[in-house]
Design an enzyme around this catalytic site. Structure first.
Site, short mmCIF file in Angstrom:
data_model
loop_
_atom_site.label_atom_id
_atom_site.label_comp_id
_atom_site.label_asym_id
_atom_site.label_seq_id
_atom_site.Cartn_x
_atom_site.Cartn_y
_atom_site.Cartn_z
N CYS A 104 -21.93 -1.15 48.72
CA CYS A 104 -20.75 -2.04 48.98
C CYS A 104 -21.12 -2.77 50.13
O CYS A 104 -21.66 -2.33 51.14
CB CYS A 104 -19.50 -0.90 49.22
SG CYS A 104 -18.09 -1.90 49.35
N LEU A 105 -20.76 -4.08 50.19
CA LEU A 105 -21.04 -5.13 51.27
C LEU A 105 -20.10 -4.40 52.55
O LEU A 105 -20.53 -4.80 53.67
CB LEU A 105 -20.52 -6.54 50.89
CG LEU A 105 -21.30 -7.06 49.78
CD1 LEU A 105 -20.70 -8.54 49.36
CD2 LEU A 105 -22.74 -7.28 50.00
N GLN A 128 -12.25 -7.50 52.22
CA GLN A 128 -13.60 -7.48 52.84
C GLN A 128 -13.79 -8.64 53.80
O GLN A 128 -14.93 -8.40 54.54
CB GLN A 128 -14.88 -7.23 51.74
CG GLN A 128 -14.78 -6.00 50.89
CD GLN A 128 -15.98 -6.11 49.79
OE1 GLN A 128 -15.61 -6.51 48.82
NE2 GLN A 128 -17.06 -5.28 50.29
N HIS A 179 -10.89 -1.87 45.67
CA HIS A 179 -10.92 -2.51 47.31
C HIS A 179 -9.45 -2.90 47.23
O HIS A 179 -8.99 -2.91 48.45
CB HIS A 179 -11.89 -3.70 47.22
CG HIS A 179 -13.17 -3.50 47.51
ND1 HIS A 179 -13.38 -2.88 49.02
CD2 HIS A 179 -14.34 -3.53 47.20
CE1 HIS A 179 -14.57 -2.58 49.06
NE2 HIS A 179 -15.23 -2.87 48.08
N HIS A 200 -14.76 -1.87 40.62
CA HIS A 200 -15.11 -1.21 42.08
C HIS A 200 -14.25 -2.44 42.98
O HIS A 200 -13.63 -2.04 43.97
CB HIS A 200 -16.31 -1.76 42.27
CG HIS A 200 -17.10 -1.79 43.64
ND1 HIS A 200 -18.12 -0.97 43.97
CD2 HIS A 200 -16.74 -2.62 44.84
CE1 HIS A 200 -18.35 -1.06 45.51
NE2 HIS A 200 -17.56 -2.04 45.98
N GLU A 201 -14.04 -3.78 42.52
CA GLU A 201 -13.44 -4.51 43.26
C GLU A 201 -12.08 -4.42 43.16
O GLU A 201 -11.31 -4.62 43.99
CB GLU A 201 -13.87 -6.33 42.92
CG GLU A 201 -14.96 -6.54 42.64
CD GLU A 201 -15.81 -6.40 44.26
OE1 GLU A 201 -15.01 -6.45 45.05
OE2 GLU A 201 -16.88 -5.94 44.26
N GLY A 261 -19.70 -8.82 43.64
CA GLY A 261 -18.31 -8.93 43.85
C GLY A 261 -17.88 -8.74 45.36
O GLY A 261 -18.44 -8.27 45.96
#
Ligand code: NI
Length: 164
Positions: free
Chosen positions: A92-93, A51, A138, A134-135, A46
């Protein structure tokens, strides 16, 4: 086009996100395609707009191993969450190398718009439910670093991502 990823402590990850208006303009459609390229290249599941430095209510979900082709969730909202909680290891990226257990509702329903501006719902109680939460976190400027139950990998990297 692959977009550069923003890492903590970048402030864009903590900026309020703006809803998108339909029909989407060409630059947003290009951004969505570029985000798909970027999440694939990064081997993520995701990617949320903050991000890649955009404070928009937009995220890409890409769980191809589960047979789900990449799709966008636009202006998403969680409309139901179960009282049953489950813990899963997440990364997480935006904080590469750090992993930890995060507790979340096991089953959720979300409502979001697709790229055409059509409203859709997803109900899930598996991996997808965790990725969606999670997304959407963000888009509400919440990161896993805020809600780790315990860190499983990369403890030594945390100071590098610490916000001032
Ligand atoms: Ni993330």
């Amino acid at each position: 086009m692959i977009l550069p990823l923003v890492h903590l402590p970048s402030r864009v990850l903590r900026m309020p996100t703006q809803p998108l208006k339909f029909p989407l303009n060409k630059s947003v459609i290009k951004l969505i395609h570029d985000m798909v390229d970027t999440v694939r290249k990064a081997n993520g599941v995701g990617l949320a707009a903050p991000q890649i430095g955009q404070n928009l209510q937009l995220a890409i979900i890409d769980i191809e191993e589960a047979g789900i082709p990449p799709f966008a969730i636009i202006n998403p909202k969680i409309t139901e969450s179960s009282s049953e909680i489950e813990s899963m290891e997440e990364g997480c990226l935006s904080l590469p190398g750090v992993f930890g257990e995060v507790k979340r509702p096991k089953k959720i329903t979300i409502e979001a718009f697709d790229i055409e501006g059509k409203l859709f719902n997803i109900t899930d109680d598996g991996f997808l439910a965790k990725v969606l939460q999670h997304e959407i976190d963000h888009l509400n400027n919440k990161l896993i670093i805020d809600c780790f139950d315990n860190i499983t990998k990369g403890q030594e990297l945390l100071t590098k991502y610490q916000e001032k």
